[in-house]
Scaffold this motif. Structure first.
Motif, mmCIF file in Angstrom:
data_model
loop_
_atom_site.group_PDB
_atom_site.id
_atom_site.type_symbol
_atom_site.label_atom_id
_atom_site.label_comp_id
_atom_site.label_asym_id
_atom_site.label_seq_id
_atom_site.Cartn_x
_atom_site.Cartn_y
_atom_site.Cartn_z
ATOM 1 N N LEU A 132 0.837 -1.197 0.000
ATOM 2 C CA LEU A 132 0.000 0.000 0.000
ATOM 3 C C LEU A 132 0.876 1.252 0.000
ATOM 4 O O LEU A 132 1.820 1.363 0.774
ATOM 5 C CB LEU A 132 -0.922 0.050 1.225
ATOM 6 C CG LEU A 132 -1.886 1.238 1.062
ATOM 7 C CD1 LEU A 132 -3.156 0.811 0.355
ATOM 8 C CD2 LEU A 132 -2.186 1.917 2.366
ATOM 9 N N SER A 133 0.529 2.166 -0.871
ATOM 10 C CA SER A 133 1.237 3.445 -0.976
ATOM 11 C C SER A 133 0.227 4.570 -0.799
ATOM 12 O O SER A 133 -0.906 4.478 -1.282
ATOM 13 C CB SER A 133 1.879 3.521 -2.370
ATOM 14 O OG SER A 133 2.116 4.852 -2.750
ATOM 15 N N ILE A 134 0.638 5.608 -0.092
ATOM 16 C CA ILE A 134 -0.196 6.817 -0.004
ATOM 17 C C ILE A 134 0.666 8.016 -0.398
ATOM 18 O O ILE A 134 1.768 8.191 0.126
ATOM 19 C CB ILE A 134 -0.738 7.058 1.427
ATOM 20 C CG1 ILE A 134 -1.535 5.844 1.924
ATOM 21 C CG2 ILE A 134 -1.623 8.312 1.461
ATOM 22 C CD1 ILE A 134 -2.038 5.983 3.361
ATOM 23 N N LYS B 190 0.825 11.635 0.269
ATOM 24 C CA LYS B 190 0.271 12.386 1.403
ATOM 25 C C LYS B 190 -0.166 13.801 0.972
ATOM 26 O O LYS B 190 0.181 14.266 -0.126
ATOM 27 C CB LYS B 190 1.309 12.429 2.525
ATOM 28 C CG LYS B 190 1.617 11.045 3.131
ATOM 29 C CD LYS B 190 2.609 11.162 4.292
ATOM 30 C CE LYS B 190 2.885 9.820 4.939
ATOM 31 N NZ LYS B 190 3.787 9.950 6.125
ATOM 32 N N MET C 247 -2.445 14.319 8.162
ATOM 33 C CA MET C 247 -3.046 13.376 7.202
ATOM 34 C C MET C 247 -4.469 13.757 6.811
ATOM 35 O O MET C 247 -4.966 13.313 5.773
ATOM 36 C CB MET C 247 -2.988 11.948 7.754
ATOM 37 C CG MET C 247 -1.592 11.357 7.787
ATOM 38 S SD MET C 247 -0.760 11.280 6.176
ATOM 39 C CE MET C 247 -1.698 9.991 5.358
ATOM 40 N N VAL D 296 -5.579 12.846 -0.172
ATOM 41 C CA VAL D 296 -4.438 11.948 -0.386
ATOM 42 C C VAL D 296 -4.757 11.050 -1.580
ATOM 43 O O VAL D 296 -5.924 10.889 -1.941
ATOM 44 C CB VAL D 296 -4.153 11.069 0.862
ATOM 45 C CG1 VAL D 296 -3.710 11.914 2.040
ATOM 46 C CG2 VAL D 296 -5.353 10.197 1.239
ATOM 47 N N ILE E 211 -4.311 7.212 -2.762
ATOM 48 C CA ILE E 211 -4.001 5.906 -2.159
ATOM 49 C C ILE E 211 -3.930 4.869 -3.276
ATOM 50 O O ILE E 211 -4.851 4.797 -4.096
ATOM 51 C CB ILE E 211 -5.123 5.486 -1.183
ATOM 52 C CG1 ILE E 211 -5.454 6.623 -0.211
ATOM 53 C CG2 ILE E 211 -4.734 4.229 -0.417
ATOM 54 C CD1 ILE E 211 -6.798 6.424 0.500
ATOM 55 N N GLN E 212 -2.850 4.066 -3.310
ATOM 56 C CA GLN E 212 -2.760 3.055 -4.360
ATOM 57 C C GLN E 212 -2.143 1.767 -3.851
ATOM 58 O O GLN E 212 -1.384 1.754 -2.894
ATOM 59 C CB GLN E 212 -1.973 3.531 -5.598
ATOM 60 C CG GLN E 212 -0.671 4.256 -5.310
ATOM 61 C CD GLN E 212 -0.911 5.691 -4.902
ATOM 62 O OE1 GLN E 212 -1.801 6.331 -5.448
ATOM 63 N NE2 GLN E 212 -0.173 6.216 -3.932
ATOM 64 N N HIS F 52 3.635 7.458 2.058
ATOM 65 C CA HIS F 52 3.610 6.330 2.994
ATOM 66 C C HIS F 52 3.818 5.071 2.181
ATOM 67 O O HIS F 52 3.357 4.979 1.051
ATOM 68 C CB HIS F 52 2.242 6.242 3.707
ATOM 69 C CG HIS F 52 2.069 4.929 4.431
ATOM 70 N ND1 HIS F 52 2.561 4.718 5.696
ATOM 71 C CD2 HIS F 52 1.524 3.741 4.027
ATOM 72 C CE1 HIS F 52 2.301 3.458 6.058
ATOM 73 N NE2 HIS F 52 1.672 2.854 5.069
ATOM 74 N N GLU G 246 -2.932 -3.142 5.409
ATOM 75 C CA GLU G 246 -3.157 -1.784 4.900
ATOM 76 C C GLU G 246 -3.913 -1.785 3.569
ATOM 77 O O GLU G 246 -4.740 -0.906 3.333
ATOM 78 C CB GLU G 246 -1.817 -1.050 4.766
ATOM 79 C CG GLU G 246 -1.218 -0.724 6.135
ATOM 80 C CD GLU G 246 0.131 -0.036 6.076
ATOM 81 O OE1 GLU G 246 0.641 0.321 7.151
ATOM 82 O OE2 GLU G 246 0.692 0.153 4.968
ATOM 83 N N PHE H 50 -7.929 -0.009 3.118
ATOM 84 C CA PHE H 50 -8.458 0.960 2.144
ATOM 85 C C PHE H 50 -9.218 0.341 0.974
ATOM 86 O O PHE H 50 -9.974 1.028 0.308
ATOM 87 C CB PHE H 50 -7.332 1.844 1.591
ATOM 88 C CG PHE H 50 -6.871 2.880 2.577
ATOM 89 C CD1 PHE H 50 -7.729 3.901 2.984
ATOM 90 C CD2 PHE H 50 -5.594 2.848 3.112
ATOM 91 C CE1 PHE H 50 -7.323 4.864 3.896
ATOM 92 C CE2 PHE H 50 -5.178 3.806 4.035
ATOM 93 C CZ PHE H 50 -6.050 4.816 4.423
#
Ligand code: UDP
Length: 141
Positions: free
Chosen positions: A7-9, A11, A67, A72, A74-75, A117, A128, A132
């Protein structure tokens, strides 16, 4: 080598700087595929839950404030050794200590506003991604 998902965010600071595309280009150049993505403005409750592991840390309130300060991106990233690869692309938590050419060295301003993130291991990645994207179709590519 194992194909993993992480999981990547991106920010709020990096979204505000309009560098989503530049960060995605780094994922792609490193062979990571975006297999799910959504933009969101996190609620306080979501941010607190997501970072629950840090709730006793002195920076917790500031982290949550940050946050929820803006949208953001999210991927879910997929690829060989995706978890570690993404951590390498991100660079150290403190951008002052991040290696040159990493996302944080290039786009982050401070240890709190640090652009991205990324899950730090297989168990957190699984939890994670579910946090999401549970119940959503995450495609195989
Ligand atoms: N953080 C902070 N101050 C600190 C340490 C961490 O504001 O002294 C924030 C920072 O945004 C970091 C997040 O808390 O990305 C989670 O911390 P962690 O140690 O898990 O770093 P990461 O895995 O994001 O590199």
């Amino acid at each position: 080598m194992a194909i993993e998902r992480t999981l990547s965010i991106i920010k709020p600071d990096a979204v505000a700087k309009n560098v989503i595309g530049q960060i995605y280009a780094r994922f792609e150049a490193a062979g990571l595929k975006v297999v799910a993505a959504r933009m969101a403005h996190l609620s306080r409750q979501e941010a607190e839950q997501f970072y629950a592991v840090h709730k006793e840390r002195p920076f917790f309130k500031d982290l949550v404030d940050f946050m929820v300060s803006g949208p953001v991106m999210i991927q879910v990233l997929e690829g060989e050794n995706a978890i570690l690869k993404n951590r390498e692309l991100m660079g150290a938590t403190d951008p002052k200590k991040a290696e040159a050419g990493t996302i944080r060295a290039d786009f982050a301003d401070s240890i709190d506003a640090n652009a991205v993130h990324g899950s730090d291991g297989p168990d957190t990645a699984k939890a994670e991604v579910a946090f999401f994207f549970a119940g959503m179709n995450v495609f195989a590519r």
